[in-house]
Design an enzyme around this catalytic site. Sequence first.
Site, PDB file in Angstrom:
ATOM      1  N   GLU A  58       0.879  -1.134  -0.088  1.00 27.36           N
ATOM      2  CA  GLU A  58       0.067  -0.064   0.071  1.00 27.36           C
ATOM      3  C   GLU A  58       0.938   1.279  -0.197  1.00 27.36           C
ATOM      4  O   GLU A  58       0.544   2.265  -0.728  1.00 27.36           O
ATOM      5  CB  GLU A  58      -0.731   0.053   1.170  1.00 27.36           C
ATOM      6  CG  GLU A  58      -1.923  -1.180   1.372  1.00 27.36           C
ATOM      7  CD  GLU A  58      -2.891  -1.017   2.393  1.00 27.36           C
ATOM      8  OE1 GLU A  58      -2.324  -1.362   3.297  1.00 27.36           O
ATOM      9  OE2 GLU A  58      -4.003  -1.065   2.016  1.00 27.36           O
ATOM     10  N   GLU A  66      -3.368 -10.248   4.129  1.00 27.77           N
ATOM     11  CA  GLU A  66      -4.751  -9.862   4.798  1.00 27.77           C
ATOM     12  C   GLU A  66      -5.785 -10.785   4.880  1.00 27.77           C
ATOM     13  O   GLU A  66      -6.176 -11.200   6.108  1.00 27.77           O
ATOM     14  CB  GLU A  66      -5.184  -8.502   4.379  1.00 27.77           C
ATOM     15  CG  GLU A  66      -4.328  -7.131   4.644  1.00 27.77           C
ATOM     16  CD  GLU A  66      -3.361  -6.952   3.620  1.00 27.77           C
ATOM     17  OE1 GLU A  66      -2.857  -7.853   2.971  1.00 27.77           O
ATOM     18  OE2 GLU A  66      -2.687  -5.825   3.546  1.00 27.77           O
TER      19      GLU A  66
HETATM   20  C1  1HE Z   1       6.703  -8.584  12.194  1.00 29.75           C
HETATM   21  C2  1HE Z   1       5.887  -8.394  10.999  1.00 29.75           C
HETATM   22  C3  1HE Z   1       4.717  -7.783  10.915  1.00 29.75           C
HETATM   23  C4  1HE Z   1       7.973  -9.416  10.717  1.00 29.75           C
HETATM   24  N1  1HE Z   1       4.372  -7.330  12.112  1.00 29.75           N
HETATM   25  N2  1HE Z   1       6.178  -8.002  13.397  1.00 29.75           N
HETATM   26  N3  1HE Z   1       2.020  -8.639   6.956  1.00 29.75           N
HETATM   27  C5  1HE Z   1       2.433  -9.959   6.953  1.00 29.75           C
HETATM   28  O1  1HE Z   1       1.567 -10.774   7.030  1.00 29.75           O
HETATM   29  C6  1HE Z   1       3.633 -10.269   6.821  1.00 29.75           C
HETATM   30  C7  1HE Z   1       4.336 -11.091   8.046  1.00 29.75           C
HETATM   31  N4  1HE Z   1       5.872 -11.240   7.838  1.00 29.75           N
HETATM   32  C8  1HE Z   1       6.386 -12.309   7.218  1.00 29.75           C
HETATM   33  O2  1HE Z   1       5.604 -13.015   6.535  1.00 29.75           O
HETATM   34  C9  1HE Z   1       7.789 -12.555   7.333  1.00 29.75           C
HETATM   35  O3  1HE Z   1       8.285 -11.580   8.547  1.00 29.75           O
HETATM   36  C10 1HE Z   1       8.514 -11.969   6.096  1.00 29.75           C
HETATM   37  C11 1HE Z   1       8.423 -12.985   4.941  1.00 29.75           C
HETATM   38  C12 1HE Z   1       8.365 -10.592   5.799  1.00 29.75           C
HETATM   39  C13 1HE Z   1       9.914 -12.198   6.547  1.00 29.75           C
HETATM   40  O4  1HE Z   1      10.651 -13.202   6.930  1.00 29.75           O
HETATM   41  P1  1HE Z   1      11.883 -13.690   7.713  1.00 29.75           P
HETATM   42  O5  1HE Z   1      11.947 -15.004   7.968  1.00 29.75           O
HETATM   43  O6  1HE Z   1      12.983 -12.691   7.069  1.00 29.75           O
HETATM   44  O7  1HE Z   1      11.625 -12.688   9.148  1.00 29.75           O
HETATM   45  P2  1HE Z   1      10.593 -13.201  10.319  1.00 29.75           P
HETATM   46  O8  1HE Z   1      11.538 -13.895  11.360  1.00 29.75           O
HETATM   47  O9  1HE Z   1       9.140 -13.555   9.979  1.00 29.75           O
HETATM   48  O10 1HE Z   1      10.539 -11.870  10.993  1.00 29.75           O
HETATM   49  C14 1HE Z   1      11.505 -11.159  11.872  1.00 29.75           C
HETATM   50  C15 1HE Z   1      11.084 -10.358  13.132  1.00 29.75           C
HETATM   51  O11 1HE Z   1      10.082  -9.608  12.357  1.00 29.75           O
HETATM   52  C16 1HE Z   1       9.817 -11.190  13.977  1.00 29.75           C
HETATM   53  O12 1HE Z   1      10.285 -10.614  15.183  1.00 29.75           O
HETATM   54  P3  1HE Z   1      11.196 -11.401  16.581  1.00 29.75           P
HETATM   55  O13 1HE Z   1      11.002 -10.392  17.521  1.00 29.75           O
HETATM   56  O14 1HE Z   1      10.658 -12.629  16.520  1.00 29.75           O
HETATM   57  O15 1HE Z   1      12.389 -11.166  15.863  1.00 29.75           O
HETATM   58  C17 1HE Z   1       8.655 -11.191  13.496  1.00 29.75           C
HETATM   59  O16 1HE Z   1       7.641 -11.175  14.272  1.00 29.75           O
HETATM   60  C18 1HE Z   1       8.838  -9.502  12.953  1.00 29.75           C
HETATM   61  N5  1HE Z   1       7.715  -9.171  12.026  1.00 29.75           N
HETATM   62  N6  1HE Z   1       6.729  -9.171  10.081  1.00 29.75           N
HETATM   63  C19 1HE Z   1       5.185  -7.489  13.378  1.00 29.75           C
HETATM   64  N7  1HE Z   1       4.136  -7.663   9.865  1.00 29.75           N
HETATM   65  C20 1HE Z   1      -3.307  -0.662   6.973  1.00 29.75           C
HETATM   66  S1  1HE Z   1      -3.757  -2.334   6.949  1.00 29.75           S
HETATM   67  C21 1HE Z   1      -2.321  -3.320   6.415  1.00 29.75           C
HETATM   68  C22 1HE Z   1      -2.581  -4.615   6.749  1.00 29.75           C
HETATM   69  C23 1HE Z   1      -1.165  -5.382   6.371  1.00 29.75           C
HETATM   70  O17 1HE Z   1      -0.256  -4.960   6.235  1.00 29.75           O
HETATM   71  S2  1HE Z   1      -1.188  -7.219   6.846  1.00 29.75           S
HETATM   72  C24 1HE Z   1      -0.103  -7.816   6.489  1.00 29.75           C
HETATM   73  C25 1HE Z   1       0.905  -8.070   7.306  1.00 29.75           C
END
Ligand code: 1HE
Length: 271
Positions: A120, A140
């Site tokens: 977005e 989402e």
């Molecule tokens: C996060 C987020 C997040 C990572 N919010 N903390 N977005 C998603 O559904 C995508 C969610 N993220 C992922 O699928 C993956 O993190 C990735 C593919 C982007 C990257 O994977 P990777 O293996 O490199 O990293 P990771 O181990 O998953 O994440 C590293 C850290 O970032 C980890 O935190 P930690 O404290 O355990 O180290 C994750 O929890 C954190 N992290 N993504 C919070 N999104 C206005 S409305 C919009 C609506 C949306 O955007 S919905 C889509 C949300």
Amino acid sequence: MPAASRSFPALPSSLRAERQGAIALLHLARPQKRNALDDAMVLGIEAFFSELPGDVKAVVLAGDGEHFSAGLDLGELTRRDIAASIAHSQMWHRAFDAIEFGRVPVVCVLHGAVVGGGLELAAATHIRIAERSAYYALPEGSRGIYVGGGASVRLPRLIGTARMMDMMLTGRTHDAEEGQAIGISQYVVAPGAGLPKAIELARRIADNEAMTNFAVMHVLPRIAEQDPASGYLMESLMAAIAAGDPQAQKRLQDFLQKRAPKTLHGRRRSP
Ligand code: 1HE
């Protein structure tokens, strides 16, 4: 910190602004959370684009680390009731409107995950350069939520409603080449080549007359959504305003007197 960057508004540590001549760069600087966008970042983005120094003529937006942005910080989502969620989405709308309908064009560098709110954010910019590592998704659907950062308006314009439905309903991802083919990005480049390309394009954009950039950012999208008769009229008015600008007259004279570059394919030739 270079002197000019003191004129940027105060930003959270998850954002980093820098100045290179007539262009400004804004980096998403939260790679440990994959540049997930929390409230502080969204408000910082709004402040940055609303309070750009007057001599900035174009902006580059890029993300630190392996991914452009993992979208909304999902940790924050669990703490809101319905009214607060509406206000939160409207905050994103304000911030991204400050990009799309701000003062200067924005060139965005995409790499790794460009998902959810990250997509977005990218959709609110004017030029999108994808490195080959970039991929796009709207998770989402699988998270039980809905887009809230303007995707319902901006993405159908870029890729069409049917493709957005597919991404949301099935969780389909698109790689950089597919994203280019369906209209998400305007450029695809090799890994690591995105930022130099963005700086090159932003410098070129900064060289345009401000009136032309204004017309492209603010008038063109409105014309595209008007009925054709009103659009043609608006185009004529805008063309006359732009051509009447003394700077435009000077540029036209420069070309006629062979002081300006020709329009050649693949390169720009100095006079
Ligand atoms: C996060 C987020 C997040 C990572 N919010 N903390 N977005 C998603 O559904 C995508 C969610 N993220 C992922 O699928 C993956 O993190 C990735 C593919 C982007 C990257 O994977 P990777 O293996 O490199 O990293 P990771 O181990 O998953 O994440 C590293 C850290 O970032 C980890 O935190 P930690 O404290 O355990 O180290 C994750 O929890 C954190 N992290 N993504 C919070 N999104 C206005 S409305 C919009 C609506 C949306 O955007 S919905 C889509 C949300």
